[in-house]
Structure formats: structure tokens, C-alpha cells
Design a protein around this motif. Structure first.
Motif, PDB file in Angstrom:
ATOM      1  N   LEU A 240       1.012  -0.991   0.055  1.00 37.70           N
ATOM      2  CA  LEU A 240       0.171  -0.005   0.164  1.00 37.70           C
ATOM      3  C   LEU A 240       0.872   1.346  -0.145  1.00 37.70           C
ATOM      4  O   LEU A 240       1.737   1.424   0.839  1.00 37.70           O
ATOM      5  CB  LEU A 240      -0.898  -0.090   1.412  1.00 37.70           C
ATOM      6  CG  LEU A 240      -2.323  -0.655   1.114  1.00 37.70           C
ATOM      7  CD1 LEU A 240      -3.138  -0.488   2.482  1.00 37.70           C
ATOM      8  CD2 LEU A 240      -2.988   0.090  -0.118  1.00 37.70           C
ATOM      9  N   PRO A 241       0.491   2.222  -0.886  1.00 34.94           N
ATOM     10  CA  PRO A 241       1.485   3.440  -1.019  1.00 34.94           C
ATOM     11  C   PRO A 241       1.440   4.396   0.353  1.00 34.94           C
ATOM     12  O   PRO A 241       0.298   4.087   1.035  1.00 34.94           O
ATOM     13  CB  PRO A 241       0.768   4.103  -2.080  1.00 34.94           C
ATOM     14  CG  PRO A 241       0.187   3.219  -3.022  1.00 34.94           C
ATOM     15  CD  PRO A 241      -0.482   2.148  -1.896  1.00 34.94           C
ATOM     16  N   THR A 242       2.191   5.149   0.642  1.00 37.18           N
ATOM     17  CA  THR A 242       2.322   5.809   1.641  1.00 37.18           C
ATOM     18  C   THR A 242       1.657   7.272   1.556  1.00 37.18           C
ATOM     19  O   THR A 242       1.518   8.144   2.341  1.00 37.18           O
ATOM     20  CB  THR A 242       3.758   6.215   2.458  1.00 37.18           C
ATOM     21  OG1 THR A 242       4.545   6.761   1.429  1.00 37.18           O
ATOM     22  CG2 THR A 242       4.198   4.667   2.845  1.00 37.18           C
ATOM     23  N   PHE A 243       1.695   7.587   0.146  1.00 36.40           N
ATOM     24  CA  PHE A 243       1.187   8.990  -0.392  1.00 36.40           C
ATOM     25  C   PHE A 243      -0.542   8.817  -0.343  1.00 36.40           C
ATOM     26  O   PHE A 243      -1.069   8.124  -0.871  1.00 36.40           O
ATOM     27  CB  PHE A 243       1.515   9.300  -1.724  1.00 36.40           C
ATOM     28  CG  PHE A 243       3.020   9.436  -1.590  1.00 36.40           C
ATOM     29  CD1 PHE A 243       3.405  10.626  -1.138  1.00 36.40           C
ATOM     30  CD2 PHE A 243       3.916   8.453  -2.064  1.00 36.40           C
ATOM     31  CE1 PHE A 243       5.033  10.709  -1.355  1.00 36.40           C
ATOM     32  CE2 PHE A 243       5.225   8.418  -2.228  1.00 36.40           C
ATOM     33  CZ  PHE A 243       5.857   9.726  -1.824  1.00 36.40           C
ATOM     34  N   THR A 244      -1.086   9.727   0.201  1.00 37.39           N
ATOM     35  CA  THR A 244      -2.751   9.755   0.171  1.00 37.39           C
ATOM     36  C   THR A 244      -3.071   9.651  -1.089  1.00 37.39           C
ATOM     37  O   THR A 244      -4.282   8.785  -1.273  1.00 37.39           O
ATOM     38  CB  THR A 244      -3.292  10.842   1.354  1.00 37.39           C
ATOM     39  OG1 THR A 244      -2.721  12.100   0.496  1.00 37.39           O
ATOM     40  CG2 THR A 244      -2.928  10.856   2.643  1.00 37.39           C
ATOM     41  N   ASP A 245      -2.796  10.493  -2.189  1.00 35.98           N
ATOM     42  CA  ASP A 245      -3.617  10.578  -3.514  1.00 35.98           C
ATOM     43  C   ASP A 245      -3.127   9.179  -4.076  1.00 35.98           C
ATOM     44  O   ASP A 245      -4.071   8.709  -4.923  1.00 35.98           O
ATOM     45  CB  ASP A 245      -2.885  11.700  -4.279  1.00 35.98           C
ATOM     46  CG  ASP A 245      -1.599  11.815  -4.224  1.00 35.98           C
ATOM     47  OD1 ASP A 245      -0.837  11.244  -3.531  1.00 35.98           O
ATOM     48  OD2 ASP A 245      -0.970  12.671  -5.085  1.00 35.98           O
ATOM     49  N   THR A 246      -1.913   8.781  -4.025  1.00 35.02           N
ATOM     50  CA  THR A 246      -1.636   7.460  -4.763  1.00 35.02           C
ATOM     51  C   THR A 246      -2.288   6.326  -4.285  1.00 35.02           C
ATOM     52  O   THR A 246      -2.591   5.556  -4.984  1.00 35.02           O
ATOM     53  CB  THR A 246      -0.101   7.160  -4.546  1.00 35.02           C
ATOM     54  OG1 THR A 246       0.779   8.419  -4.859  1.00 35.02           O
ATOM     55  CG2 THR A 246       0.260   6.172  -5.626  1.00 35.02           C
ATOM     56  N   ARG A 247      -2.410   6.420  -2.926  1.00 33.03           N
ATOM     57  CA  ARG A 247      -3.428   5.189  -2.373  1.00 33.03           C
ATOM     58  C   ARG A 247      -4.846   5.316  -2.792  1.00 33.03           C
ATOM     59  O   ARG A 247      -5.422   4.326  -3.031  1.00 33.03           O
ATOM     60  CB  ARG A 247      -3.219   5.431  -0.960  1.00 33.03           C
ATOM     61  CG  ARG A 247      -3.398   4.067   0.087  1.00 33.03           C
ATOM     62  CD  ARG A 247      -2.901   4.090   1.335  1.00 33.03           C
ATOM     63  NE  ARG A 247      -3.403   5.167   2.173  1.00 33.03           N
ATOM     64  CZ  ARG A 247      -2.631   6.043   3.052  1.00 33.03           C
ATOM     65  NH1 ARG A 247      -1.306   5.797   3.184  1.00 33.03           N
ATOM     66  NH2 ARG A 247      -3.248   7.019   3.396  1.00 33.03           N
ATOM     67  N   GLU A 248      -5.247   6.644  -3.080  1.00 34.06           N
ATOM     68  CA  GLU A 248      -6.752   6.529  -3.558  1.00 34.06           C
ATOM     69  C   GLU A 248      -6.893   5.847  -4.925  1.00 34.06           C
ATOM     70  O   GLU A 248      -7.578   5.266  -5.376  1.00 34.06           O
ATOM     71  CB  GLU A 248      -7.161   8.174  -3.458  1.00 34.06           C
ATOM     72  CG  GLU A 248      -7.395   8.590  -2.045  1.00 34.06           C
ATOM     73  CD  GLU A 248      -7.637  10.139  -2.367  1.00 34.06           C
ATOM     74  OE1 GLU A 248      -7.638  10.665  -3.470  1.00 34.06           O
ATOM     75  OE2 GLU A 248      -7.885  10.772  -1.196  1.00 34.06           O
ATOM     76  N   GLU A 249      -5.643   5.963  -5.842  1.00 32.53           N
ATOM     77  CA  GLU A 249      -5.457   5.517  -7.096  1.00 32.53           C
ATOM     78  C   GLU A 249      -5.338   4.093  -7.011  1.00 32.53           C
ATOM     79  O   GLU A 249      -6.372   3.282  -7.684  1.00 32.53           O
ATOM     80  CB  GLU A 249      -4.573   6.093  -7.722  1.00 32.53           C
ATOM     81  CG  GLU A 249      -4.269   7.505  -7.962  1.00 32.53           C
ATOM     82  CD  GLU A 249      -2.905   7.834  -8.509  1.00 32.53           C
ATOM     83  OE1 GLU A 249      -2.260   6.961  -8.925  1.00 32.53           O
ATOM     84  OE2 GLU A 249      -2.769   9.274  -8.661  1.00 32.53           O
ATOM     85  N   ALA A 250      -4.809   3.586  -5.864  1.00 35.35           N
ATOM     86  CA  ALA A 250      -4.800   2.134  -5.825  1.00 35.35           C
ATOM     87  C   ALA A 250      -6.211   1.461  -5.318  1.00 35.35           C
ATOM     88  O   ALA A 250      -6.407   0.306  -5.955  1.00 35.35           O
ATOM     89  CB  ALA A 250      -3.663   1.826  -4.629  1.00 35.35           C
ATOM     90  N   ALA A 251      -6.772   2.347  -4.521  1.00 35.40           N
ATOM     91  CA  ALA A 251      -8.284   1.514  -4.206  1.00 35.40           C
ATOM     92  C   ALA A 251      -9.140   1.750  -5.473  1.00 35.40           C
ATOM     93  O   ALA A 251      -9.892   0.940  -5.309  1.00 35.40           O
ATOM     94  CB  ALA A 251      -8.671   2.580  -3.242  1.00 35.40           C
ATOM     95  N   LYS A 252      -8.824   2.482  -6.237  1.00 32.31           N
ATOM     96  CA  LYS A 252      -9.811   2.537  -7.375  1.00 32.31           C
ATOM     97  C   LYS A 252      -9.488   1.335  -8.157  1.00 32.31           C
ATOM     98  O   LYS A 252     -10.338   0.882  -8.897  1.00 32.31           O
ATOM     99  CB  LYS A 252     -10.041   3.841  -8.209  1.00 32.31           C
ATOM    100  CG  LYS A 252     -10.347   4.965  -7.414  1.00 32.31           C
ATOM    101  CD  LYS A 252     -10.090   6.330  -8.186  1.00 32.31           C
ATOM    102  CE  LYS A 252     -10.802   7.388  -7.360  1.00 32.31           C
ATOM    103  NZ  LYS A 252     -10.545   8.822  -8.118  1.00 32.31           N
TER     104      LYS A 252
END
Length: 439
Positions: free
Chosen positions: A362-374
Motif C-alpha cells: 500500500l502506498p504511503t501517499f494519500t493521493d496514490t493510495r486513492e488511485e490504488a483503491a480505485k
């Protein structure tokens, strides 16, 4: 959400990072030669040495890292990067040797986030506060992830990936028994007891007296703390505070014939909890995004879902421990500028995206994590948990001694086995924690 679709690989280093706080005790008391200050030179060419953790099934990680290194070498003429994947069983001795002998030490290293304070105390990690602040991507780093690289207000690395736990539950069992996914910790306990009553061969919620990171959310959800930071920067235990004891009681009340018999469950740790659920022996378990592969390989495949572990109030989420790994620069590096640049590349958004696709980190960047969830709906409850706010262990070298000394597991086991009451066990744990913090 059924657990179907692409299966994220198990990031073994994360599970190991949570356990490796214990190895910090092995490093304590070692007065490394790097502690007197870093080298005077900052070479702009030559070989950069990098140590990363070797995963089970390491090839996908190697492919991502190889791409990063090739691009880095292309952008920096006269620079070669030598990557070594270190075996976990010899990790403690290898790091100890590097701290004591700069000539054999790497420039850049991957390390478990619970190790930060111990490595700083031992003088091994370089202070990169200014470089981190000047890094534009750092603005999107999750606050708790940043906390895991911060000691005494200074930054000693960049977060590499993060992992948290959420509530796995059996959709078939819940459906058969007419149970709705719990919305509060009280409902978790009620659901657990109903499952145990209706399915005596199952644990309602798998719990473990040695499952420290599964118990912590109960303490935090009730407003408790593990320790408090004093004005002088040192820590004092808080596990014997009224709120912490309410959380301890909520967790230890789940041990018994009505849910998870203490005779068996008091000795169980996180791995045993995950194995019980994966084998179909539990209706619920608190487990990480990094445990998905175990579930997919088990009897519960296709019959489970995940939600954030709820808090005490309806609609709230219990704070989870934010585990993971970091990338740091050693103080002994004679290539500081290059090493910091490589740290940013390894821990940057592009690399974290690729590692999520390759390894499930899981990424540690909030925006990159949102992309991962999508991209992968399975991680949504874990992202929700992270976004709701996570907690971390006290950033002090003394935590390694607390962890290695099994202070918290002993407390839970004493209460679960009815050998001590909550007040007595929490008081004893607080005393031992304060002794460790004072050293």
C-alpha cells in the motif's frame, strides 16, 4: 464486495517489520563508529550500495527496483547502483556490522518502521529533514507514515509502504445467521458470541494473547494510549490509564468459552489468528491487507469480505497500527546527495505505484493510495482505515525492549487466563515499560 479479482501478493517484509522491533534490542548498547558524525566528503560519482529486504517471491520487487536503478544511472553519469537483497534471518547482525564498519555499509537501506528510533539512537541513519521538506511529493505523505521516520522532530528517511489491519468476516456465516456487518466494537463482540453459540466449532472472533497489534486498536478506540511523550522528549507509559484499561478489558473479555477459549487463544499470535480464519475455524479476524493471499489460499476463498474495524461509536473506525517499511540514508555514506536522490526515487510515487501492482504494497501517499483503491477494490477498507487516522508505537529505543520483553502480551495473557485483574496487570506492564523507557 466479494473477494474476487486480482489477488495482491503477500508483502512479507511488512509482517516481518512488525516483528523486527524485537531485533532492535540486539542493536541497543552497540556504540557504532558512525555515531560521531558522517563523512566529510560527498562524492558525485562511483558506486551507490543499496540494501533492501528479500521477499518471499522476490522477483516482482526486483523487476521494479531494477527499472528504478536503470533510470537513476541514466540520469546520473558515472554512477552505478549495486543492490543487495538481504536475508531476514541475518538482518540484525548485518545491520549491526554496517553501523560499526562504515567501509562495509550501504548508502541506502530499507528498514522496518518500528526500528527507526533504535537506529537513530545507534547513530546509523542520516538526518534528512531539510531534503525531505524540500521534496514536493512529501506534502502528500500520510501523517502517520511521516511519524514513522521522525524522531525528536527530525526526519530520518522516507516511508516506503504502509500496511494496516481491518476486520475480515465470513459472508456465508453472517448470511446464515442473519448477522449484519458490525458497526461498533460492541456489535463485533455480540456477533462473535452469536457465531460461537450457533457454531460451537468456530471462534466467533479469533483473538490472541500474543497478538499485540490486534489488541492495540481496542485501546486506541477507547481513547487510551500506549505511552505519553513528556516535555523533555522522553516517554512514560499510559497503559494503566482509565481509558486504556477500558480498551484492554474490551479485548480481554473476548477470551473465554463464549468466543475464543483462553486455554487455546491466550497463547495465539497474529499468524495463528490469520491461519484460524483462513482454515474456516473463525467467523471474524483482525488481519492486514498483507494477509489476503493467505485467505485466498485457504478454505474461505470466495466467502469473506472486509470492513474497517469499527470504533466505540456507530460510524467511527478504530485507529489501527500503521505498519510498514522505510527507506533511509546511512550517516556513513560518502555519497549523501546521490543517496538522498535515490531514496526519493525508491520511495517516490511512481515506484510505490509499481510496487502496489507488483507486490500489493500500500502506498504511503494519500493521493496514490486513492488511485490504488480505485484500481483494486479489495484495499478500500484498508484505505478507509488509514484515512480515518492511524497510530504508531512510541518513537523511542526503549520500545524495542518493551516488544522483545513481551510486556504487552504478558499483560493480555495474565488477564485472559484470569491470573491477574486488569488493574494489576496493566499496572505491572506500565512499570516495565517505564523501566525500558528510562534506560
Amino acid at each position: 464486495m466479494k473477494s474476487t479479482g486480482r489477488t495482491a501478493a503477500l508483502p512479507t517484509a511488512l509482517a516481518l517489520a512488525l516483528a523486527f522491533a524485537m531485533t532492535g534490542a540486539l542493536l541497543a548498547g552497540c556504540a557504532p563508529s558512525t555515531s560521531g558524525g558522517g563523512p566529510q566528503k560527498d562524492e558525485k560519482s562511483g558506486t551507490l550500495r543499496v540494501w533492501l529486504f528479500r521477499e518471499v517471491g522476490n522477483e516482482p520487487k526486483e523487476r521494479v527496483v531494477d527499472r528504478v536503478m536503470r533510470k537513476f544511472e541514466k540520469r546520473h553519469e558515472g554512477v552505478r547502483v549495486d543492490v543487495q537483497y538481504i536475508p531476514v534471518d541475518s538482518r540484525a547482525e548485518k545491520i549491526k556490522g554496517a553501523f560499526n564498519d562504515p567501509s562495509s555499509a550501504p548508502d541506502v537501506i530499507e528498514y522496518g518502521n518500528t526500528d527507526t528510533a533504535g537506529y537513530v539512537e545507534n547513530g546509523g541513519l542520516a538526518d534528512v529533514t531539510e531534503e525531505f521538506a524540500d521534496w514536493p511529493q512529501a506534502r502528500q505523505v500520510d501523517p502517520t507514515a511521516k511519524k514513522s521516520v521522525t524522531v525528536g522532530g527530525k526526519v530520518y528517511g522516507a516511508p516506503f509502504f504502509v500496511g494496516v489491519r481491518a476486520l475480515y468476516y465470513r459472508t456465508d456465516v453472517f448470511g446464515d445467521l442473519g448477522i449484519e456487518p458490525p458497526r461498533t466494537l460492541g456489535q463485533v463482540a455480540s456477533a462473535a458470541r452469536k457465531i460461537r453459540a450457533e457454531r460451537p466449532g468456530m471462534y466467533g472472533l479469533a483473538v490472541g494473547g500474543a497478538y499485540t497489534y490486534g489488541a492495540m486498536p481496542f485501546i486506541w478506540a477507547h481513547g487510551g494510549e500506549l505511552a505519553r511523550k513528556k516535555q523533555d522528549g522522553t516517554f512514560t507509559s499510559a497503559v494503566d490509564s482509565p481509558r486504556a484499561k477500558r480498551g484492554i478489558s474490551a479485548y480481554t473479555d473476548l477470551f473465554g468459552d463464549g468466543n475464543c477459549p483462553a486455554v487455546k487463544c491466550a497463547e495465539m499470535g497474529g499468524n495463528e489468528n490469520v491461519e484460524a480464519f483462513a482454515a474456516g475455524k473463525a467467523g471474524m479476524v483482525l488481519a492486514g491487507d498483507f494477509n489476503r493471499q493467505a485467505m485466498e489460499d485457504g478454505k474461505v476463498k470466495g466467502d469473506y469480505d472486509v470492513v474497517p474495524l469499527p470504533g466505540t461509536e456507530r460510524g467511527s473506525i478504530a485507529p489501527a497500527f500503521a505498519g510498514g517499511n522505510n527507506i533511509g540514508v546511512l550517516k556513513s555514506s560518502s555519497h549523501r546527495t546521490l543517496a538522498v536522490a535515490l531514496m526519493r526515487e525508491l520511495a517516490g510515487k511512481e515506484t510505490q505505484r509499481e510496487l502496489f501492482d507488483a507486490m500489493g504494497f500500500l502506498p504511503t501517499f494519500t493521493d496514490t493510495r486513492e488511485e490504488a483503491a480505485k484500481k483494486e477494490p479489495f484495499v478500500e477498507p484498508f484505505v478507509e482505515t488509514l484515512d480515518a487516522g492511524t497510530e504508531f508505537v512510541p518513537a523511542t529505543p526503549g520500545w524495542a525492549e518493551v516488544d522483545a520483553g513481551l510486556v504487552l502480551p504478558t499483560m493480555f495473557q495474565q488477564i485472559a487466563g484470569k491470573k491477574s485483574g486488569v488493574d494489576e496487570a496493566a499496572g505491572e506492564a506500565a512499570r516495565k515499560m517505564d523501566e525500558a523507557f528510562a534506560e
